[in-house]
Design a protein around this motif. Structure first.
Motif, PDB file in Angstrom:
ATOM      1  N   UNK A   1       0.860  -1.182   0.000  1.00 13.44           N
ATOM      2  CA  UNK A   1       0.000   0.000   0.000  1.00 13.44           C
ATOM      3  C   UNK A   1       0.903   1.240   0.000  1.00 13.44           C
ATOM      4  N   UNK A   2       0.421   2.342  -0.543  1.00 13.30           N
ATOM      5  CA  UNK A   2       1.140   3.612  -0.439  1.00 13.30           C
ATOM      6  C   UNK A   2       0.725   4.239   0.897  1.00 13.30           C
ATOM      7  N   UNK A   3       1.650   4.393   1.831  1.00 11.76           N
ATOM      8  CA  UNK A   3       1.255   4.878   3.157  1.00 11.76           C
ATOM      9  C   UNK A   3       0.551   6.236   3.091  1.00 11.76           C
ATOM     10  N   UNK A   4      -0.480   6.390   3.925  1.00 14.71           N
ATOM     11  CA  UNK A   4      -1.316   7.598   3.917  1.00 14.71           C
ATOM     12  C   UNK A   4      -1.005   8.477   5.138  1.00 14.71           C
ATOM     13  N   UNK A   5      -1.288   9.779   5.000  1.00 14.50           N
ATOM     14  CA  UNK A   5      -1.096  10.671   6.154  1.00 14.50           C
ATOM     15  C   UNK A   5      -1.919  10.245   7.371  1.00 14.50           C
ATOM     16  N   UNK A   6      -3.105   9.674   7.156  1.00 13.31           N
ATOM     17  CA  UNK A   6      -3.935   9.240   8.300  1.00 13.31           C
ATOM     18  C   UNK A   6      -3.163   8.288   9.197  1.00 13.31           C
ATOM     19  N   UNK A   7      -2.295   7.507   8.572  1.00  6.00           N
ATOM     20  CA  UNK A   7      -1.571   6.491   9.339  1.00  6.00           C
ATOM     21  C   UNK A   7      -0.466   7.129  10.185  1.00  6.00           C
ATOM     22  N   UNK A   8      -0.011   8.317   9.755  1.00  2.00           N
ATOM     23  CA  UNK A   8       0.953   9.037  10.605  1.00  2.00           C
ATOM     24  C   UNK A   8       0.303   9.410  11.923  1.00  2.00           C
ATOM     25  N   UNK A   9      -1.002   9.639  11.871  1.00  4.86           N
ATOM     26  CA  UNK A   9      -1.702   9.984  13.102  1.00  4.86           C
ATOM     27  C   UNK A   9      -1.735   8.802  14.074  1.00  4.86           C
ATOM     28  N   UNK A  10      -1.853   7.609  13.514  1.00  4.81           N
ATOM     29  CA  UNK A  10      -1.810   6.408  14.354  1.00  4.81           C
ATOM     30  C   UNK A  10      -0.446   6.324  15.059  1.00  4.81           C
ATOM     31  N   UNK A  11       0.604   6.653  14.340  1.00  2.00           N
ATOM     32  CA  UNK A  11       1.949   6.683  14.937  1.00  2.00           C
ATOM     33  C   UNK A  11       1.986   7.693  16.084  1.00  2.00           C
ATOM     34  N   UNK A  12       1.434   8.897  15.828  1.00  2.87           N
ATOM     35  CA  UNK A  12       1.401   9.933  16.863  1.00  2.87           C
ATOM     36  C   UNK A  12       0.676   9.456  18.107  1.00  2.87           C
ATOM     37  N   UNK A  13      -0.472   8.809  17.897  1.00  7.76           N
ATOM     38  CA  UNK A  13      -1.294   8.367  19.034  1.00  7.76           C
ATOM     39  C   UNK A  13      -0.519   7.372  19.892  1.00  7.76           C
ATOM     40  N   UNK A  14       0.091   6.381  19.268  1.00  7.42           N
ATOM     41  CA  UNK A  14       0.714   5.339  20.092  1.00  7.42           C
ATOM     42  C   UNK A  14       2.006   5.833  20.745  1.00  7.42           C
ATOM     43  N   UNK A  15       2.622   6.860  20.168  1.00 12.51           N
ATOM     44  CA  UNK A  15       3.816   7.429  20.821  1.00 12.51           C
ATOM     45  C   UNK A  15       3.458   8.127  22.132  1.00 12.51           C
ATOM     46  N   UNK A  16       2.174   8.495  22.265  1.00 10.94           N
ATOM     47  CA  UNK A  16       1.724   9.185  23.480  1.00 10.94           C
ATOM     48  C   UNK A  16       1.305   8.237  24.594  1.00 10.94           C
ATOM     49  N   UNK A  17       1.241   6.952  24.309  1.00 17.74           N
ATOM     50  CA  UNK A  17       0.758   6.000  25.313  1.00 17.74           C
ATOM     51  C   UNK A  17       1.799   5.826  26.420  1.00 17.74           C
ATOM     52  N   UNK A  18       1.315   5.391  27.590  1.00 22.44           N
ATOM     53  CA  UNK A  18       2.239   5.180  28.713  1.00 22.44           C
ATOM     54  C   UNK A  18       2.843   3.783  28.602  1.00 22.44           C
ATOM     55  N   UNK A  19       3.871   3.654  27.814  1.00 23.15           N
ATOM     56  CA  UNK A  19       4.487   2.348  27.574  1.00 23.15           C
ATOM     57  C   UNK A  19       5.875   2.314  28.202  1.00 23.15           C
ATOM     58  N   UNK A  20       6.342   1.108  28.544  1.00 24.10           N
ATOM     59  CA  UNK A  20       7.687   1.010  29.113  1.00 24.10           C
ATOM     60  C   UNK A  20       8.756   1.496  28.123  1.00 24.10           C
ATOM     61  N   UNK A  21       9.905   1.887  28.643  1.00 24.92           N
ATOM     62  CA  UNK A  21      10.981   2.414  27.800  1.00 24.92           C
ATOM     63  C   UNK A  21      11.365   1.419  26.699  1.00 24.92           C
ATOM     64  N   UNK A  22      11.424   0.152  27.068  1.00 22.47           N
ATOM     65  CA  UNK A  22      11.822  -0.869  26.083  1.00 22.47           C
ATOM     66  C   UNK A  22      10.611  -1.725  25.668  1.00 22.47           C
ATOM     67  N   UNK A  23       9.523  -1.041  25.339  1.00 23.50           N
ATOM     68  CA  UNK A  23       8.261  -1.724  25.017  1.00 23.50           C
ATOM     69  C   UNK A  23       8.431  -2.734  23.874  1.00 23.50           C
TER      70      UNK A  23
END
Ligand code: GLN
Length: 286
Positions: free
Chosen positions: A91-113
């Motif tokens: 698939x040709x990656x879409x800008x909408x999917x960059x938002x998914x990246x943004x969302x999960x970077x904000x989650x409270x995950x361990x340093x070495x998730x």
């Protein structure tokens, strides 16, 4: 000898009826044919082109007139400021999917998730996360060996060493007992009969990566169903979905026993990404 300006004008006219962005496409394709930056074109409108370069450009424009996506012609797509290789196997990656990246970077995950990207395609999500979080350990899967080869090539070129690749259908790609802090996916979610599949770039993209049953929910449902087997208690599942699938996805998450379910709208204001947390004590549903 035709000049840069003449060739661009000619290509714009040829693409006017078929491409939504004739000017941009002409510039991107000419820069690609000349192995130059687009800005070089603006600084050298009078430069005459060698016959071979002009012929290469005409052949690219011809394919674009037939509808082939620009990104398949150049073999490149920018995602999260990474220059990714893409082929008709991905698939040709879409800008909408960059938002998914943004969302999960904000989650409270361990340093070495430990993070799983299901159906990685060109590797877009896994590569963006791997770049942003060098200490995360990522696994990226795809059932298409050809797509996985593109993704692995991208990881190598970007020198991202924290991503492992595994081939197979959704969770079947993983060894038994694999456990993650986060599972993320942009699965196919377009209904099989959706007319968009027969329009624009989508005609040339892998149908497997776009369409998912009568209601578009087949793969989203399959992922939600099995994700709890592979999540630690408190781990997150986040999914991209269609603009009209929020309620169905939120209902499937809740019914499977996910807690803390949330959703985000994309830049156009459409619901696009939903997720939930697998709490210990959640109903296992098995
Ligand atoms: N968002 C894409 C589109 O509608 C589809 C991507 C997908 O199915 N995951 O063009």
């Amino acid at each position: 000898m035709s000049s840069v300006r003449d060739l661009l004008a000619e290509a714009r006219a040829r693409l006017a009826g078929t491409s939504p962005e004739p000017r941009l496409d002409s510039e991107v394709l000419l820069a690609f044919a000349l192995k130059r930056e687009r800005t070089w074109l603006f600084a050298h409108p009078e430069t005459g082109l060698a016959e071979a370069d002009a012929a290469r450009f005409h052949a690219l424009v011809q394919q674009r007139v037939r509808g082939v996506p620009v990104n398949y012609l150049t073999g490149r797509r920018e995602f999260w400021s990474l220059a990714l290789a893409v082929t008709p196997d991905t698939l040709i990656p879409r800008p909408e999917t960059e938002q998914l990246v943004e969302i999960v970077l904000e989650l409270d995950l361990p340093r070495n998730a430990r993070v799983l990207d299901l159906g990685t395609g060109s590797g877009a999500i896994a590569l963006a996360l791997g770049q942003e979080r060098p200490d995360w350990r990522l696994v990226a899967t795809d059932r298409s060996a050809a797509a996985l080869a593109v993704a692995a090539g991208n990881a190598k070129r970007l020198a991202l060493a924290n991503i492992a690749f595994a081939s197979g259908d959704w969770f079947d790609a993983l060894p038994a007992g694999a456990i993650f802090d986060l599972v993320v996916s942009n699965p196919p979610y377009i209904p099989d009969a959706d007319p968009h599949l027969a329009r624009g770039d989508l005609r040339f993209e892998p149908r497997d990566a776009l369409a998912s049953g009568e209601d578009g929910l087949r793969d989203l449902g399959a992922i939600i169903d099995r994700a709890p087997e592979f999540l630690r208690p408190g781990g997150w599942l986040w999914l991209e979905h269609g603009f009209d699938q929020r309620e169905a996805v939120m209902a499937m998450l809740a019914q499977r026993g996910f807690r803390d379910c949330r959703h985000h709208a994309d830049a156009a204001g459409n619901p696009r990404n939903s997720g939930g947390r697998w709490e210990s004590g959640s109903r296992t549903g098995t």
